[in-house]
Design a protein around this motif. Structure first.
Motif, short mmCIF file in Angstrom:
data_model
loop_
_atom_site.label_atom_id
_atom_site.label_comp_id
_atom_site.label_asym_id
_atom_site.label_seq_id
_atom_site.Cartn_x
_atom_site.Cartn_y
_atom_site.Cartn_z
N ILE A 57 0.08 -1.18 -0.31
CA ILE A 57 0.30 -0.29 0.15
C ILE A 57 0.63 1.71 -0.26
N ALA A 64 0.79 11.67 0.26
CA ALA A 64 -0.43 11.52 0.72
C ALA A 64 0.93 13.27 1.46
N HIS A 68 0.08 15.71 7.63
CA HIS A 68 -1.86 16.21 7.94
C HIS A 68 -2.46 15.03 8.46
N GLN A 76 -9.06 11.60 14.62
CA GLN A 76 -10.15 10.09 14.71
C GLN A 76 -10.05 9.15 16.13
N TYR A 87 -12.68 14.98 16.34
CA TYR A 87 -12.39 14.80 14.32
C TYR A 87 -12.73 15.87 13.86
N GLY A 89 -11.18 16.00 10.27
CA GLY A 89 -11.30 15.50 8.95
C GLY A 89 -12.68 16.01 8.02
N LYS A 90 -11.83 14.99 6.65
CA LYS A 90 -13.34 15.07 5.99
C LYS A 90 -13.45 13.21 6.82
N MET A 92 -14.87 9.44 5.90
CA MET A 92 -14.36 8.68 5.18
C MET A 92 -14.84 8.93 3.76
N LEU A 109 -3.42 -2.28 5.05
CA LEU A 109 -4.12 -1.25 6.18
C LEU A 109 -3.61 -1.62 8.18
N MET A 137 -16.54 1.07 9.64
CA MET A 137 -16.16 2.59 8.47
C MET A 137 -15.71 2.17 7.18
C1 HEM Z 1 -9.92 1.83 9.08
C2 HEM Z 1 -9.06 2.43 8.11
C3 HEM Z 1 -8.73 4.04 7.41
C4 HEM Z 1 -9.20 4.54 8.28
C5 HEM Z 1 -9.97 5.01 9.37
C6 HEM Z 1 -8.95 6.14 7.12
C7 HEM Z 1 -8.72 7.39 7.19
C8 HEM Z 1 -8.34 8.34 7.04
C9 HEM Z 1 -8.23 9.47 7.44
C10 HEM Z 1 -8.80 9.98 9.50
C11 HEM Z 1 -7.72 10.30 6.43
C12 HEM Z 1 -7.20 12.09 6.63
C13 HEM Z 1 -8.84 12.87 6.31
C14 HEM Z 1 -8.89 14.24 6.14
O1 HEM Z 1 -7.46 14.56 5.17
O2 HEM Z 1 -9.48 14.95 6.75
C15 HEM Z 1 -7.46 9.46 5.56
C16 HEM Z 1 -6.57 10.05 4.31
C17 HEM Z 1 -6.19 9.03 3.34
N1 HEM Z 1 -6.11 7.76 3.55
FE1 HEM Z 1 -6.97 6.51 5.11
N2 HEM Z 1 -8.19 5.37 6.21
C18 HEM Z 1 -8.38 4.23 6.19
C19 HEM Z 1 -8.32 3.52 5.19
C20 HEM Z 1 -7.06 3.78 4.15
C21 HEM Z 1 -6.61 2.62 3.23
C22 HEM Z 1 -7.19 1.77 3.04
C23 HEM Z 1 -5.47 3.45 2.77
C24 HEM Z 1 -4.85 2.79 1.55
C25 HEM Z 1 -4.10 2.21 1.58
C26 HEM Z 1 -5.75 4.56 3.05
C27 HEM Z 1 -5.58 5.76 2.42
C28 HEM Z 1 -5.24 7.07 2.61
C29 HEM Z 1 -5.46 8.07 1.68
C30 HEM Z 1 -3.62 7.92 0.42
C31 HEM Z 1 -5.36 9.66 2.66
C32 HEM Z 1 -4.93 10.98 1.79
C33 HEM Z 1 -3.35 11.16 2.34
C34 HEM Z 1 -3.42 12.56 2.02
O3 HEM Z 1 -3.42 13.44 0.17
O4 HEM Z 1 -2.90 13.52 2.94
N3 HEM Z 1 -7.02 4.91 3.57
N4 HEM Z 1 -7.63 8.59 6.03
#
Ligand code: HEM
Length: 144
Positions: A57, A64, A68, A76, A87, A89-90, A92, A109, A137
Motif C-alpha cells: 500500500i 500524502a 496532516h 479520529q 475529529y 477531517g473529511k 471517510m 492497513l 468504516m
Molecule cells: C480503517 C481504515 C482507514 C481509516 C480509519 C482511514 C482514515 C483516514 C483519515 C482520517 C484520513 C484523513 C482525512 C482528511 O485529510 O481529512 C485519510 C486519508 C487518506 N487515506 Fe485513509 N483510512 C483508512 C483506510 C485507508 C486505506 C486502506 C488506504 C490505502 C491503502 C488509505 C489511504 C489514505 C490516503 C492516501 C489518504 C489521503 C492522504 C493525503 O492526501 O494527505 N486509507 N484516511
C-alpha cells in the motif's frame, strides 16, 4: 420510633436498588485504556510509518501530507474511542473518493495498525475494541 428510623436508614443503605458493580476496566473509556492522546499519537506515528514502508500500500501514500494525515488519525481514533477530541477531517467517503481501494489494501492497513498496537503492547481487548470501532468504516473506504 427511633428503631423505625434506624431500620429505614439501614434499608435505604443496604436494601436499595442493587447497583451493578462493573470491573474497573469496563468503566474506563477505550481512550483511557489505550493510554490517552500521547499513547494514541505514538501508535499512529508507528502505524503510518508501517503503511509508508508496506509494499502492498505504500504507493497510496506517496503524495500524502503525512503530518496532516497523522493529526487526522489521532483526532479520529481519540474521538472514536470516547476521548475528548473532535475529529476535524473529511468524512471517510470523501477522504477516499476516487482511490478505488480494494479489500486487500484495507486488510493490509489493518495489519499495519495491528503491528503498531502489538509493538506498543496494547492488550488484545483494547486492540479488538479499537478495530471494532474502525471496522464499520470499511464500506465508506473501499471501492470508492
Ligand atoms: C480503517 C481504515 C482507514 C481509516 C480509519 C482511514 C482514515 C483516514 C483519515 C482520517 C484520513 C484523513 C482525512 C482528511 O485529510 O481529512 C485519510 C486519508 C487518506 N487515506 Fe485513509 N483510512 C483508512 C483506510 C485507508 C486505506 C486502506 C488506504 C490505502 C491503502 C488509505 C489511504 C489514505 C490516503 C492516501 C489518504 C489521503 C492522504 C493525503 O492526501 O494527505 N486509507 N484516511
Amino acid at each position: 420510633m427511633r428503631t423505625f428510623a434506624l431500620c429505614a436508614l439501614l434499608l435505604a443503605a443496604c436494601g436499595g436498588p442493587k447497583q451493578e458493580t462493573k470491573p474497573a476496566a469496563a468503566q474506563k473509556s477505550l481512550y483511557d485504556r489505550l493510554g490517552g492522546e500521547a499513547a494514541i499519537t505514538a501508535v499512529v506515528d508507528n502505524f503510518v510509518g508501517r503503511c509508508a514502508k508496506d509494499q502492498r500500500i505504500s504507493a497510496r501514500f506517496a503524495n500524502a501530507d503525512v503530518p496532516h494525515l497523522k493529526k487526522m488519525l489521532v483526532e479520529q481514533i481519540c474521538q472514536a474511542s470516547g476521548g475528548p477530541c473532535k475529529y476535524t477531517g473529511k468524512d471517510m467517503k470523501t477522504a477516499h473518493k476516487g482511490m478505488n481501494l480494494g479489500d486487500d489494501e484495507f486488510d493490509a492497513l489493518v495489519a499495519d495498525l495491528k503491528g503498531a498496537l502489538d509493538e506498543f503492547k496494547v492488550p488484545a481487548q483494547e486492540q479488538n475494541d479499537l478495530l471494532g470501532a474502525l471496522g464499520p468504516m470499511k464500506p465508506d473506504i473501499v471501492h470508492q
